[in-house]
Design an enzyme around this catalytic site. Structure first.
Site, short mmCIF file in Angstrom:
data_model
loop_
_atom_site.label_atom_id
_atom_site.label_comp_id
_atom_site.label_asym_id
_atom_site.label_seq_id
_atom_site.Cartn_x
_atom_site.Cartn_y
_atom_site.Cartn_z
N TRP A 33 51.01 14.98 12.40
CA TRP A 33 49.61 15.27 12.04
C TRP A 33 48.78 14.01 12.04
O TRP A 33 47.63 14.01 12.50
CB TRP A 33 49.54 16.02 10.72
CG TRP A 33 50.24 17.35 10.77
CD1 TRP A 33 51.29 17.75 10.02
CD2 TRP A 33 49.95 18.44 11.66
NE1 TRP A 33 51.68 19.02 10.37
CE2 TRP A 33 50.89 19.47 11.36
CE3 TRP A 33 49.01 18.67 12.66
CZ2 TRP A 33 50.90 20.70 12.05
CZ3 TRP A 33 49.01 19.89 13.34
CH2 TRP A 33 49.95 20.88 13.03
N ASP A 72 44.15 13.77 4.72
CA ASP A 72 44.55 15.12 5.14
C ASP A 72 45.53 15.63 4.10
O ASP A 72 46.67 15.16 4.03
CB ASP A 72 45.19 15.06 6.53
CG ASP A 72 45.72 16.41 7.02
OD1 ASP A 72 45.59 17.41 6.27
OD2 ASP A 72 46.26 16.48 8.14
N LYS A 132 48.42 26.54 3.84
CA LYS A 132 49.66 26.12 3.19
C LYS A 132 49.59 26.35 1.68
O LYS A 132 50.42 27.03 1.12
CB LYS A 132 49.96 24.64 3.46
CG LYS A 132 50.65 24.35 4.79
CD LYS A 132 49.71 24.32 5.96
CE LYS A 132 50.41 24.04 7.27
NZ LYS A 132 49.72 23.03 8.07
C1 LIG Z 1 49.29 22.42 9.21
C2 LIG Z 1 48.71 21.08 9.15
C3 LIG Z 1 47.64 20.70 9.96
C4 LIG Z 1 47.04 21.62 11.01
O1 LIG Z 1 46.23 22.55 10.42
P1 LIG Z 1 45.39 23.62 11.30
O2 LIG Z 1 44.63 24.33 10.23
O3 LIG Z 1 46.37 24.46 12.03
O4 LIG Z 1 44.50 22.86 12.20
C5 LIG Z 1 47.13 19.42 9.81
N1 LIG Z 1 47.64 18.57 8.92
C6 LIG Z 1 48.69 18.90 8.12
C7 LIG Z 1 49.21 17.90 7.14
C8 LIG Z 1 49.25 20.16 8.22
O5 LIG Z 1 50.28 20.49 7.42
#
Ligand SMILES: *Cc1c(COP(=O)(O)O)cnc(C)c1O
Length: 362
Positions: free
Chosen positions: A104, A173, A197
């Site tokens: 990511w 993030d 998540k």
């Molecule tokens: C799942 C995830 C993403 C991607 O998220 P999307 O909503 O599918 O764009 C980005 N960063 C992390 C840490 C993730 O777990």
């Protein structure tokens, strides 16, 4: 009905609290005496205003935000944030620092570079296959921000403490660990988190941005790619993802009613994670993939002695009502995602299954 539900260890989309799902079900045909579903009412209605502002208020309370911090809801997932952050905060003479801790982070770095922005990767754990998070970093003087992925969903690592960046704001993030623990909010300029998540359904991304940081954003951006648009219109410049925001409100209400504070939520998450890591560490059969001082409390990643055993583990677990244990397709192995909504009973059931499986196959 609940008898048919499995113990859900999916990485994302992932488990939501059962009381939240039941509330959605019970109110789905007639939301708050509107005679309509939440997916049918106007986003300009007082009833939806109450949902949106209620969710924002819960975010503010749980994280003790300042009154001028912005809570925004944006579509496009965390992946759009990879692009929006550099677009909004890096002008032609600016630079930003990135910490690379896996897939990511690498995607965030890639999006900044596609736009031709100047960034430095100041730390990386690629040298050891992303099995740890760098604890000390040295920032580029004058960097606009330091980008960090707080929890690495795929590799199963997490920052327990955020790196010291002094006056440079962190941009984080937090897609896979938001609201799992208290946060030192003074360190952050901006936090973004895809909902699917730890927060709600896919289709909405929550962004928290400090007013002082937002003021420094670039001008002349496409309207829907400027954080200032979302801040100026309370995320209602266009039609927001109403159902997602509604679910987020219910999830946050569940956290408040069940745990009260993020300190209590964090203790609960620590107990859950310890249960699985204890099984792994106490066995010669399971092997944790993350180094001990960098282990995630949200995504427990591990290997078995052979890939064949891993396949059998995942399949037999599912036969026993334990789902979603296959590791990310890019790394293989096994992964148990134990986000806020995964109950202690599910984790205990998995721990017991792991011990049984080891006795039979080990
Ligand atoms: C799942 C995830 C993403 C991607 O998220 P999307 O909503 O599918 O764009 C980005 N960063 C992390 C840490 C993730 O777990």
């Amino acid at each position: 009905m609940t008898a048919h539900r499995i113990h859900n260890f999916n990485a994302g989309p992932s488990a939501l609290p059962l009381p939240v799902l039941e509330k959605i079900q019970a109110s789905f045909l007639n939301f708050n005496d509107s005679g309509m579903s939440i997916t049918e009412i106007s986003h300009r209605s007082a009833k939806f205003d109450a949902v949106l502002n209620g969710a924002i208020d819960r975010v503010r309370r749980l994280l003790s935000l300042n009154s001028d911090d912005h809570v925004l809801f944006i579509q496009g997932g965390a992946s759009l944030q990879f692009a929006m952050v550099p677009m909004n905060f890096l002008g032609p003479n600016d630079t930003a620092d990135y910490i690379n801790t896996g897939t990511w982070s690498a995607k965030a770095i890639k999006e900044a570079r596609i736009q031709g922005k100047t960034i430095q990767v100041i730390a990386s754990s690629e040298d050891q296959n992303f099995s740890y998070v760098p604890k000390t970093i040295s920032c580029t003087p004058g960097a606009r921000y330091v980008h960090v992925t707080s929890n690495n969903t795929i590799k199963g690592t997490q920052f327990d403490q955020f790196p010291e960046t002094f006056e440079i704001p962190l941009v984080a993030d937090m897609s896979s660990d938001i609201f799992s623990r208290p946060l030192p909010m003074e360190k952050f300029g901006l936090i973004y988190t895809g909902a699917q998540k730890n927060l709600g359904p896919s289709g909405v991304c929550m962004v928290i941005v400090k007013e002082a940081f937002l003021e420094t954003a670039e001008q002349h951006l496409p309207t829907m790619l400027a954080y200032k648009t979302f801040a100026a219109h309370n995320s209602m410049y266009n039609t927001p993802p109403c159902f997602g925001i509604y679910t987020i409100d219910l999830v946050l209400e569940w956290i408040q009613e069940t745990f009260g504070t993020l300190e209590r939520m964090a203790e609960h998450n620590q107990r859950k994670a310890r249960m699985l890591y204890d099984v792994i560490d106490g066995s010669g059969f399971y092997q944790a993939t993350a180094q001990k001082n960098s282990r995630s409390l949200m995504n427990v990643t591990f290997r078995l002695p052979t890939e064949d055993l891993e396949d059998r583990f995942v399949a037999e677990a599912l036969e026993n009502g334990l789902g979603g244990l296959k590791g990310h397709r890019s790394v293989g192995g096994c992964r148990a995602s134990i986000y806020n909504a995964v109950p202690m009973e599910s984790v205990a059931a998995l721990a017991a299954f792991m011990e049984r499986f080891e006795q039979e196959k080990g």
